[in-house]
Each structure stands twice: as C-alpha cells, then as structure tokens.
Write a protein that holds these residues in place. Sequence first.
Motif, PDB file in Angstrom:
ATOM      1  N   UNK A   1      44.699  16.500  31.208  1.00  0.00           N
ATOM      2  CA  UNK A   1      45.974  15.803  31.355  1.00  0.00           C
ATOM      3  C   UNK A   1      47.182  16.681  31.080  1.00  0.00           C
ATOM      4  N   UNK A   2      46.977  17.797  30.378  1.00  0.00           N
ATOM      5  CA  UNK A   2      48.117  18.634  30.024  1.00  0.00           C
ATOM      6  C   UNK A   2      47.656  20.059  29.770  1.00  0.00           C
ATOM      7  N   UNK A   3      48.493  21.017  30.143  1.00  0.00           N
ATOM      8  CA  UNK A   3      48.236  22.436  29.886  1.00  0.00           C
ATOM      9  C   UNK A   3      49.517  23.052  29.344  1.00  0.00           C
ATOM     10  N   UNK A   4      49.397  23.851  28.304  1.00  0.00           N
ATOM     11  CA  UNK A   4      50.511  24.641  27.779  1.00  0.00           C
ATOM     12  C   UNK A   4      50.093  26.098  27.873  1.00  0.00           C
ATOM     13  N   UNK A   5      50.927  26.930  28.484  1.00  0.00           N
ATOM     14  CA  UNK A   5      50.596  28.340  28.637  1.00  0.00           C
ATOM     15  C   UNK A   5      51.375  29.152  27.618  1.00  0.00           C
ATOM     16  N   UNK A   6      50.667  30.047  26.946  1.00  0.00           N
ATOM     17  CA  UNK A   6      51.304  30.902  25.953  1.00  0.00           C
ATOM     18  C   UNK A   6      50.918  32.348  26.148  1.00  0.00           C
ATOM     19  N   UNK A   7      51.116  33.121  25.081  1.00  0.00           N
ATOM     20  CA  UNK A   7      50.807  34.550  25.101  1.00  0.00           C
ATOM     21  C   UNK A   7      49.965  34.870  23.876  1.00  0.00           C
ATOM     22  N   UNK A   8      49.086  35.853  24.023  1.00  0.00           N
ATOM     23  CA  UNK A   8      48.254  36.323  22.920  1.00  0.00           C
ATOM     24  C   UNK A   8      48.407  37.840  22.830  1.00  0.00           C
ATOM     25  N   UNK A   9      48.665  38.312  21.628  1.00  0.00           N
ATOM     26  CA  UNK A   9      48.787  39.741  21.376  1.00  0.00           C
ATOM     27  C   UNK A   9      47.722  40.136  20.359  1.00  0.00           C
ATOM     28  N   UNK A  10      47.056  41.247  20.590  1.00  0.00           N
ATOM     29  CA  UNK A  10      46.076  41.782  19.641  1.00  0.00           C
ATOM     30  C   UNK A  10      46.612  43.113  19.132  1.00  0.00           C
ATOM     31  N   UNK A  11      46.742  43.215  17.822  1.00  0.00           N
ATOM     32  CA  UNK A  11      47.241  44.429  17.199  1.00  0.00           C
ATOM     33  C   UNK A  11      46.162  45.017  16.304  1.00  0.00           C
ATOM     34  N   UNK A  12      45.999  46.326  16.325  1.00  0.00           N
ATOM     35  CA  UNK A  12      45.140  47.024  15.379  1.00  0.00           C
ATOM     36  C   UNK A  12      46.083  47.620  14.331  1.00  0.00           C
ATOM     37  N   UNK A  13      45.894  47.228  13.080  1.00  0.00           N
ATOM     38  CA  UNK A  13      46.786  47.693  12.011  1.00  0.00           C
ATOM     39  C   UNK A  13      45.957  48.248  10.866  1.00  0.00           C
ATOM     40  N   UNK A  14      46.577  49.112  10.086  1.00  0.00           N
ATOM     41  CA  UNK A  14      45.884  49.589   8.893  1.00  0.00           C
ATOM     42  C   UNK A  14      46.235  48.688   7.713  1.00  0.00           C
ATOM     43  N   UNK A  15      45.604  48.943   6.594  1.00  0.00           N
ATOM     44  CA  UNK A  15      45.755  48.080   5.434  1.00  0.00           C
ATOM     45  C   UNK A  15      47.142  48.050   4.829  1.00  0.00           C
TER      46      UNK A  15
END
Length: 80
Positions: free
Chosen positions: A35-49
């Motif tokens: 009945x409904x769709x919301x489109x977004x964005x996904x970001x993947x970051x590799x970070x150190x501690x």
Amino acid sequence: MARVIVDVMPKEEILDPQGQAIAGALGRLGFAGVSSVRQGKRFELEVDGSVSDEELGKIAEGLLANTVIENWTVTRVQQA
C-alpha cells in the motif's frame, strides 16, 4: 575497523514521489498488497575505533542528510 550504516529517509510529512511511483509500478506489475513505499538512502562507512558516535552524527547531519526534509539513523554493525 568497524562498519557503520547510515540510513536516511524522507520525513513522514514530506511527499515521496519516487516511493509513490514505485508503489504504483508494483501494482501494475501484479504485486498486490503493497500500500505504500518510502524510498531512502543507505550509506556504509568503514571507520576506525577513534570515530565517536557524536562524530558519526555530525557526518550524517552535516553531509549525508538534508535535515529539513530527511531523518537519519546511525547503526554500528558487529563484524566477525
């Protein structure tokens, strides 16, 4: 190193024409029940501690999301 996921989605009160177009296309393609769709964005970051949650929030808010019309979440992913 750690993997961080930043999800950015339009705020609920913001019109999402891309999501509406996807929802319409699903119906035309014979996929019932959506009945409904919301489109977004996904970001993947590799970070150190050394990268704190506060810094990740600043990255998301200052660069990855338009906070006028989008909400964001930051999730650290456990790596095996």
